[in-house]
Scaffold this active site. Sequence first.
Site, PDB file in Angstrom:
ATOM      1  N   SER A 202       1.897  -3.987   7.824  1.00  0.00           N
ATOM      2  CA  SER A 202       0.445  -3.366   7.041  1.00  0.00           C
ATOM      3  C   SER A 202      -0.121  -2.544   7.521  1.00  0.00           C
ATOM      4  O   SER A 202      -0.168  -1.365   6.932  1.00  0.00           O
ATOM      5  CB  SER A 202      -0.199  -4.904   6.853  1.00  0.00           C
ATOM      6  OG  SER A 202      -1.323  -4.626   6.139  1.00  0.00           O
TER       7      SER A 202
ATOM      8  N   HIS B 234       0.890  -1.252   0.078  1.00  0.00           N
ATOM      9  CA  HIS B 234       0.046  -0.053   0.023  1.00  0.00           C
ATOM     10  C   HIS B 234       0.802   1.393  -0.023  1.00  0.00           C
ATOM     11  O   HIS B 234       0.467   2.297  -0.168  1.00  0.00           O
ATOM     12  CB  HIS B 234      -0.875  -0.067   1.182  1.00  0.00           C
ATOM     13  CG  HIS B 234      -0.221   0.202   2.455  1.00  0.00           C
ATOM     14  ND1 HIS B 234      -0.264  -0.917   3.379  1.00  0.00           N
ATOM     15  CD2 HIS B 234       0.126   1.188   3.073  1.00  0.00           C
ATOM     16  CE1 HIS B 234       0.557  -0.168   4.579  1.00  0.00           C
ATOM     17  NE2 HIS B 234       0.780   0.759   4.308  1.00  0.00           N
TER      18      HIS B 234
ATOM     19  N   SER C 279       4.668   1.516   8.298  1.00  0.00           N
ATOM     20  CA  SER C 279       4.283   0.590   7.315  1.00  0.00           C
ATOM     21  C   SER C 279       5.458   0.248   6.324  1.00  0.00           C
ATOM     22  O   SER C 279       6.594   0.898   6.090  1.00  0.00           O
ATOM     23  CB  SER C 279       3.369   1.420   6.226  1.00  0.00           C
ATOM     24  OG  SER C 279       2.074   1.181   6.879  1.00  0.00           O
TER      25      SER C 279
ATOM     26  N   GLY D  22       3.572   5.746   9.099  1.00  0.00           N
ATOM     27  CA  GLY D  22       4.929   5.898   8.560  1.00  0.00           C
ATOM     28  C   GLY D  22       5.797   4.575   8.939  1.00  0.00           C
ATOM     29  O   GLY D  22       6.931   4.333   8.416  1.00  0.00           O
TER      30      GLY D  22
ATOM     31  N   ASP E 168      -0.434  -7.682   0.757  1.00  0.00           N
ATOM     32  CA  ASP E 168       0.245  -6.310   1.088  1.00  0.00           C
ATOM     33  C   ASP E 168       1.767  -6.212   0.838  1.00  0.00           C
ATOM     34  O   ASP E 168       2.446  -6.225   2.255  1.00  0.00           O
ATOM     35  CB  ASP E 168      -0.282  -5.598   2.533  1.00  0.00           C
ATOM     36  CG  ASP E 168      -0.051  -4.113   2.748  1.00  0.00           C
ATOM     37  OD1 ASP E 168       0.459  -3.372   1.664  1.00  0.00           O
ATOM     38  OD2 ASP E 168      -0.333  -3.763   3.629  1.00  0.00           O
TER      39      ASP E 168
END
Length: 355
Positions: free
Chosen positions: A326, A201, A311, A309, A230
């Site tokens: 994720s 993402h 992720s 942030g 993801d």
Amino acid sequence: MKHRRITKRRTAIAGAGIAALVAGAFTLNSANASPADPITPDTLSAASATQLTSDLGKAAAGTYYDTDAEKLVVNVLDEDAAETVRAKGAEARIVEHSMAQLNAARGTLEEQATIPGTSWSVDPTTNKVLVTADSTVKGAELEKLNKVVDGLDGKAAVERVAGEFKPLIAGGEAIYSGGARCSLGFNVLKDGRPYFITAGHCGDQGSSWSDSSGGSAIGTMEESSFPGDDFALVKYASGVDAPSAVDLYNGSSQEITAAGEATVGQAVQRSGSTTQVHDGAVTGLNETVNYQQGSVSGLIKTTVCAEPGDSGGSLFAGSTAIGLTSGGSGDCTSGGTTFFQPVTEALQVFGAEIG
């Protein structure tokens, strides 16, 4: 961050905050135990748990690691299966619901209750499907969810969590593409070339990534998948050295030597460019998470906190890579729930490996 080094500058950028990793308190050993050997804390691995449950067939109903007893617990349906488990050195627990029944309950939830802000997975510690609903699920949607769960005859239960399930992306520092900031996961090799993996993402195929806002590109995203999965794969530009090691934020680094599967009850740690290092435990596997942007399946559920942030940042135990951040709910002040994309699946899809 010492996930990579740019040979042209040789700059250590721990202060810039690209995702770091720290060893977990409990590590699944990568050594393969012989099927005839008893399972001990030294030989316990996700592979050994899988082998044991495979041998039991339909009599097995999930496994988890009891950190207090330091034993692998295997749920079974009858005493004969329990004796087989005990003979292998694991703890047997006779439960009511089979995996087939619990998976059927999951199927009902997917058909009738795919509501943004919910997630579910089989919880081996309760022998039920644990359905989690964030604070956005209310009114008619909450009533619908509870009705579906009530219709599953005790095979599922609902828990509420604060906050909203969402991918943890934000503007700021670390690895950048346009105005988005994410965290680098793990350095990997594909066809002998250096790459890194992060969350899908975070960006689209063809996007350029840098290690500073507005800085020169260090790589280009070749593949990206979200929702559904993801994960994303970024190919480094030439002149980049990408060792399989991570910054521990204490002046040292941890070598990453393998990728492994998670186990419920396993102690793990996560780091990302916003909150650095935090620890917790694995509480669910094969989790379906219904984000506002769509559903993602097969995730790892944990008690580790994370914030926007983080992720793409790394979940690991010792020298073993486990997952990529994720999304989730909560924060690292009050705590929260965070979901991770399994690294093993990403590597398999990309045809990559830990270097």
